[in-house]
Design a protein around this motif. Structure first.
Motif, mmCIF file in Angstrom:
data_model
loop_
_atom_site.group_PDB
_atom_site.id
_atom_site.type_symbol
_atom_site.label_atom_id
_atom_site.label_comp_id
_atom_site.label_asym_id
_atom_site.label_seq_id
_atom_site.Cartn_x
_atom_site.Cartn_y
_atom_site.Cartn_z
ATOM 1 N N ALA A 68 38.851 36.507 17.523
ATOM 2 C CA ALA A 68 37.409 36.600 17.245
ATOM 3 C C ALA A 68 37.089 37.932 16.564
ATOM 4 C CB ALA A 68 36.603 36.449 18.540
ATOM 5 N N TYR A 69 37.677 39.006 17.071
ATOM 6 C CA TYR A 69 37.439 40.310 16.449
ATOM 7 C C TYR A 69 38.036 40.356 15.052
ATOM 8 C CZ TYR A 69 35.593 42.139 20.815
ATOM 9 O OH TYR A 69 34.825 42.364 21.929
ATOM 10 N N ARG A 70 39.201 39.765 14.876
ATOM 11 C CA ARG A 70 39.812 39.732 13.545
ATOM 12 C C ARG A 70 38.993 38.879 12.579
ATOM 13 N NH1 ARG A 70 46.370 39.481 14.666
ATOM 14 N NH2 ARG A 70 46.490 41.610 15.488
ATOM 15 N N ALA A 71 38.288 37.892 13.110
ATOM 16 C CA ALA A 71 37.441 37.034 12.270
ATOM 17 C C ALA A 71 36.126 37.724 11.906
ATOM 18 C CB ALA A 71 37.164 35.714 12.973
ATOM 19 N N GLY A 72 35.844 38.862 12.534
ATOM 20 C CA GLY A 72 34.657 39.609 12.165
ATOM 21 C C GLY A 72 33.575 39.739 13.222
ATOM 22 N N TRP A 73 33.780 39.173 14.398
ATOM 23 C CA TRP A 73 32.777 39.327 15.455
ATOM 24 C C TRP A 73 32.661 40.797 15.836
ATOM 25 C CZ3 TRP A 73 29.346 36.026 17.602
ATOM 26 C CH2 TRP A 73 29.510 34.667 17.328
ATOM 27 N N ASN A 74 31.452 41.235 16.102
ATOM 28 C CA ASN A 74 31.203 42.598 16.556
ATOM 29 C C ASN A 74 31.413 42.687 18.057
ATOM 30 O OD1 ASN A 74 30.448 43.615 14.030
ATOM 31 N ND2 ASN A 74 28.373 42.821 14.282
#
Length: 141
Positions: A87-93
């Protein structure tokens, strides 16, 4: 009161460090390589804490008494951590990803509680679900 509050405070503190670490995991590293080190660390710490809190029991004897829950928990934790890293790699803050995930979890657990544990879904809980859905919509925009 303290016996009720301290476990939640540990969860909050651990989740804070957990999300900082998940967000800071290098993009170039295979997530399962980092999870391998994560779980080796967790295994060593768990063994040390077992013996530190031991009340005369032996580890092998305790392991013989486990059931399906330990395996299921292990699978769930790996999936959870892999999901957060991705999720973080996909761009979630860090200020919205976990919040959206936990609101979704809260909604699912209200239903699980009702279906599996005969917990009552009150009108207040239904209002909470509606608010969570609205919050998820607003935060993810």
């Amino acid at each position: 009161m303290w016996s009720y509050a301290w476990p939640i405070l540990i969860v909050i503190a651990a989740n804070t460090f957990y999300n900082i670490a998940a967000k800071s995991t290098p993009q170039s590293i295979n997530p399962f390589a980092t999870l391998t080190i994560t779980y080796l660390t967790a295994a060593v710490l768990s063994v040390l804490l077992f013996y530190a809190t031991n009340s005369g029991r032996d580890l092998i004897g305790e392991i013989k008494g486990i059931n399906w829950t330990s395996i299921t928990l292990g699978i769930a934790i790996v999936a959870l951590e892999f999901g957060y890293i991705q999720a973080y790699r996909a761009g979630w803050n860090v200020n919205s990803g976990p919040l959206v995930a936990n609101m979704g979890l809260a909604i699912v657990l209200v239903l699980v509680g009702a279906l599996m544990y005969q917990e009552v879904i009150t009108p207040i809980k239904l209002a909470g679900i509606v608010l969570c859905l609205g919050g998820m919509f607003l935060i993810s925009k």
